[in-house]
Design a protein around this motif. Structure first.
Motif, mmCIF file in Angstrom:
data_model
loop_
_atom_site.group_PDB
_atom_site.id
_atom_site.type_symbol
_atom_site.label_atom_id
_atom_site.label_comp_id
_atom_site.label_asym_id
_atom_site.label_seq_id
_atom_site.Cartn_x
_atom_site.Cartn_y
_atom_site.Cartn_z
ATOM 1 N N GLU A 141 0.871 -1.167 0.000
ATOM 2 C CA GLU A 141 0.000 0.000 0.000
ATOM 3 C C GLU A 141 0.911 1.220 0.000
ATOM 4 O O GLU A 141 1.734 1.407 0.907
ATOM 5 C CB GLU A 141 -0.906 -0.006 1.232
ATOM 6 C CG GLU A 141 -2.002 1.038 1.192
ATOM 7 C CD GLU A 141 -3.014 0.809 0.075
ATOM 8 O OE1 GLU A 141 -3.602 1.820 -0.384
ATOM 9 O OE2 GLU A 141 -3.205 -0.344 -0.341
ATOM 10 N N LYS B 248 1.627 5.338 -0.160
ATOM 11 C CA LYS B 248 1.112 6.676 0.117
ATOM 12 C C LYS B 248 2.173 7.691 -0.278
ATOM 13 O O LYS B 248 3.376 7.448 -0.112
ATOM 14 C CB LYS B 248 0.772 6.839 1.606
ATOM 15 C CG LYS B 248 -0.252 5.839 2.132
ATOM 16 C CD LYS B 248 -1.599 5.993 1.462
ATOM 17 C CE LYS B 248 -2.608 4.961 1.977
ATOM 18 N NZ LYS B 248 -3.884 5.025 1.241
ATOM 19 N N GLU C 80 -0.283 9.773 9.950
ATOM 20 C CA GLU C 80 -1.645 9.548 9.466
ATOM 21 C C GLU C 80 -1.655 8.615 8.252
ATOM 22 O O GLU C 80 -2.462 7.680 8.178
ATOM 23 C CB GLU C 80 -2.299 10.890 9.099
ATOM 24 C CG GLU C 80 -2.643 11.751 10.306
ATOM 25 C CD GLU C 80 -3.154 13.128 9.897
ATOM 26 O OE1 GLU C 80 -3.156 13.409 8.664
ATOM 27 O OE2 GLU C 80 -3.540 13.913 10.776
ATOM 28 N N LYS C 81 -0.741 8.878 7.328
ATOM 29 C CA LYS C 81 -0.670 8.046 6.110
ATOM 30 C C LYS C 81 -0.239 6.618 6.453
ATOM 31 O O LYS C 81 -0.731 5.645 5.864
ATOM 32 C CB LYS C 81 0.315 8.653 5.108
ATOM 33 C CG LYS C 81 -0.104 10.007 4.532
ATOM 34 C CD LYS C 81 -1.237 9.864 3.529
ATOM 35 C CE LYS C 81 -1.545 11.178 2.855
ATOM 36 N NZ LYS C 81 -2.671 11.078 1.899
ATOM 37 N N THR C 82 0.667 6.485 7.414
ATOM 38 C CA THR C 82 1.134 5.155 7.819
ATOM 39 C C THR C 82 0.003 4.350 8.451
ATOM 40 O O THR C 82 -0.189 3.170 8.141
ATOM 41 C CB THR C 82 2.302 5.275 8.811
ATOM 42 O OG1 THR C 82 3.347 6.065 8.227
ATOM 43 C CG2 THR C 82 2.859 3.903 9.164
ATOM 44 N N LYS C 83 -0.750 5.007 9.347
ATOM 45 C CA LYS C 83 -1.887 4.334 9.976
ATOM 46 C C LYS C 83 -2.925 3.908 8.931
ATOM 47 O O LYS C 83 -3.485 2.816 8.994
ATOM 48 C CB LYS C 83 -2.540 5.256 11.006
ATOM 49 C CG LYS C 83 -1.743 5.413 12.290
ATOM 50 C CD LYS C 83 -2.476 6.346 13.248
ATOM 51 C CE LYS C 83 -1.666 6.546 14.533
ATOM 52 N NZ LYS C 83 -2.348 7.494 15.452
ATOM 53 N N GLU C 84 -3.176 4.794 7.983
ATOM 54 C CA GLU C 84 -4.158 4.515 6.932
ATOM 55 C C GLU C 84 -3.727 3.297 6.102
ATOM 56 O O GLU C 84 -4.521 2.388 5.849
ATOM 57 C CB GLU C 84 -4.298 5.741 6.028
ATOM 58 C CG GLU C 84 -5.353 5.610 4.957
ATOM 59 C CD GLU C 84 -5.423 6.852 4.074
ATOM 60 O OE1 GLU C 84 -5.940 6.709 2.931
ATOM 61 O OE2 GLU C 84 -4.954 7.936 4.484
ATOM 62 N N ALA C 85 -2.449 3.283 5.705
ATOM 63 C CA ALA C 85 -1.929 2.167 4.902
ATOM 64 C C ALA C 85 -1.953 0.870 5.699
ATOM 65 O O ALA C 85 -2.331 -0.189 5.176
ATOM 66 C CB ALA C 85 -0.511 2.479 4.440
ATOM 67 N N ALA D 260 -3.924 0.014 8.225
ATOM 68 C CA ALA D 260 -5.305 -0.449 8.401
ATOM 69 C C ALA D 260 -5.821 -1.112 7.128
ATOM 70 O O ALA D 260 -6.495 -2.143 7.172
ATOM 71 C CB ALA D 260 -6.196 0.733 8.789
ATOM 72 N N GLN D 261 -5.487 -0.517 5.985
ATOM 73 C CA GLN D 261 -5.931 -1.084 4.711
ATOM 74 C C GLN D 261 -5.333 -2.479 4.485
ATOM 75 O O GLN D 261 -6.021 -3.408 4.072
ATOM 76 C CB GLN D 261 -5.558 -0.152 3.560
ATOM 77 C CG GLN D 261 -6.419 1.117 3.505
ATOM 78 C CD GLN D 261 -5.919 2.115 2.477
ATOM 79 O OE1 GLN D 261 -4.782 2.571 2.547
ATOM 80 N NE2 GLN D 261 -6.761 2.457 1.519
#
Length: 568
Positions: A507, A509, A526-531, A533-534
């Motif tokens: 993933e 970002k 924020e981007k790390t958490k988002e990736a 979780a995905q």
């Protein structure tokens, strides 16, 4: 009895005499004969069985082959449903491959030599006592030949032209002025076709022409406006190429040991993924396999029980490799934008028409249409009066990304060795480590960062990443790969005949330099958490859960640096 695979065979007689399998397309002879035009043009991409079909036509209609009809066609559809015009023509056949396109004089010389070879063969085959003029223009020689022949034959002539535009497509790649000269109103090719048109008033009763692109046909229109282009007619969608049913029939006739249901299904999945997907008529649903690619793959499968390491053999790759030059045609910047959209997975739409011309404005739609006829795009679905186009299969997608790799090297003024890229992918496959690949991507981003015309975004970074993954043949590489819980940016999955220790999903970002300067580490987190979780969500999907040793990496790029490379 096990049949031989006719890879590279375009002579129908050879197939019959030498025990090759033939996928029966003879029902289309009947359809062509009953069609309301006697002068036909039919276009298909390279290596789609055009030459073999013209050979079938020639043998069916040849007045000389009357006594061989049962041997040639007894077991085929047309053998059991013969038409009234069988074996009733003198066949005059031309093949315009292999002409010299370096200069106009060289082209004229080899064009004349080619047509004279066809005339001489015609005279020999039919044992005719005639002579024709040997000097002059291609048109004057042709006209004199037709005149002389008209006094010696009692039955009409069927003219078959294979690859009518082969030399013209070569010119389109790098000599558009020469192309315009030879097919213009005063061009020697245009004049030659005017003679052919005139011949239909006397001894030429039927014409069948094959080729790839309608550009040449459009340029010839006023000089040769009698031929009907049936390329996209639903009734002829499956005349060349293989349907799924035909592929199954081929498999059953050539494998030495019958496949069980599971083995057949596994083989079909590989073939469908890599070679299927072509649709040439908006009104049809049945998609086609590239026939030569199927035969190439099956050669290896029959001999070794597995497919070849390379999805496309050298000859086909060479044919399609030349298509990269098409991106320089007319409006290069617009064409490159189309390429970017295709590689990034953007929606590609176009109105599919029967022709377009270089003598008029050459739009983005025209270029998409050219890619459609060349087999680099195909119809996905229809929305109102426009077609949504897509890359037909994985083998063609690989060719796009090979070209993308070449363009990347040109852009960064520094050639990244393909072997280094392959080694970095092998490191993922064998050791489950991605650091080498990340360094190569960073080096590319760094080289591109000072190019004002490069507008970085997440899709562009992903495109670079994908391009390098495609250059290795270890994995089946998927972009925006759909699973139950979403779309994976990049997935390195199981490829036929490859046994990596590790598989991987990524993933990606991307954060611009300005965004980072404004928000700092907060946006990175924020981007790390988002990736993360995905990736956790994706890994729950049934398909991925069955992959052994699946590596899941969250990557966050800031400008030209990968600031997060986290395994989940």
């Amino acid at each position: 009895m096990i049949k031989k695979l006719p890879y590279g065979q375009s002579n129908y007689k050879n197939l019959v005499y030498d025990n090759y399998i033939y996928i029966d397309k003879t029902e289309y002879i009947e359809r062509l004969e009953n069609f309301h035009s006697s002068y036909i043009t039919f276009l298909r991409p390279r290596r789609f069985g055009k030459s073999l079909f013209t050979s079938v036509l020639a043998n069916y209609y040849d007045i000389n082959e009357k006594d061989n009809f049962e041997k040639f066609f007894g077991e085929t559809y047309i053998g059991k449903n013969s038409t009234k015009e069988k074996n009733s023509y003198y066949i005059l056949k031309f093949n315009f491959t292999g002409l010299n396109t370096d200069t106009e004089e060289g082209l004229k010389e080899t064009f004349i030599r080619t047509i004279k070879d066809s005339f001489d063969k015609f005279i020999q085959v039919y044992n005719l006592d005639i002579s024709y003029i040997q000097e002059g223009s291609a048109a004057s020689i042709f006209e004199n030949f037709l005149t002389q022949v008209s006094f010696k034959i009692q039955s009409p002539m069927y003219v078959i032209i294979d690859e009518y535009d082969h030399f013209a497509n070569e010119l389109l790649s790098f000599k558009t002025d020469l192309f315009s000269n030879v097919v213009s109103k005063t061009g020697f090719v245009r004049k030659w076709y005017e003679v052919l048109k005139k011949g239909t008033e006397s001894i030429v009763k039927r014409i069948f022409m094959t080729g790839v692109s309608p550009i040449t046909l459009d340029s010839l229109t006023s000089g040769f406006n009698i031929a009907m282009d049936i390329t996209r007619y639903p009734a002829f969608n499956e005349m060349m190429g293989f349907t799924k049913e035909e592929v199954i029939g081929l498999i059953n006739n050539v494998v030495r040991k019958p496949l069980n249901k599971i083995e057949l299904e596994e083989l079909l999945q590989v073939l469908q993924k890599n070679y299927n997907g072509y649709l040439f008529s908006e009104e049809c649903e049945k998609r086609l396999f590239n026939s030569d690619m199927i035969l190439y793959y099956m050669q290896s499968y029959v001999d070794s029980g597995k497919g070849p390491k390379s999805l496309i053999d050298r000859n086909i790759a060479s044919d399609y490799g030349k298509l990269g030059k098409m991106f320089d045609l007319k409006n290069k910047s617009a064409n490159m934008q189309v390429l970017d959209d295709i590689l990034k997975g953007e929606r590609i739409t176009s109105r599919i028409t029967e022709g377009f011309s270089l003598e008029k404005d050459f739009s983005k739609d025209d270029f998409k249409l050219l890619l459609f006829y060349l087999g680099m795009l195909t119809i996905d679905k229809i929305v109102l009066d426009r077609s949504i186009l897509k890359i037909p299969n994985y083998a063609i997608k690989g060719l796009y990304f090979e070209y993308s790799g070449k363009k990347l090297n040109e852009a960064i003024d520094y050639e990244i060795d393909v072997s280094d890229i392959e080694d970095s992918i092998a490191e993922i496959a064998l050791e489950g480590k991605n650091e080498s690949l990340i360094k190569i991507v960073e080096k590319t981003l760094n080289k591109l960062s000072n190019r004002d015309y490069i507008k970085f975004d997440e899709k562009y970074v992903k495109l670079i990443f994908l391009t390098y993954c495609f250059l290795s043949k270890i994995y089946l590489v998927k972009s925006e790969y759909e699973v139950d819980n979403g779309y994976i940016d990049v997935a390195l999955l199981k490829q036929a005949n490859m046994e990596p220790t590790y598989f991987a999903i990524f993933e990606l970002k991307y954060i611009t330099k300005a965004e980072y300067e404004r928000e700092g580490e907060k946006i990175v987190e924020e981007k790390t958490k988002e990736a993360s979780a995905q990736l956790k969500q994706y890994s729950k999907s049934e398909e991925l859960s069955s992959l052994p040793n699946l590596k899941k990496w969250a990557l966050v790029f800031v400008n030209d640096k990968c600031v997060v490379n986290m395994e989940i």
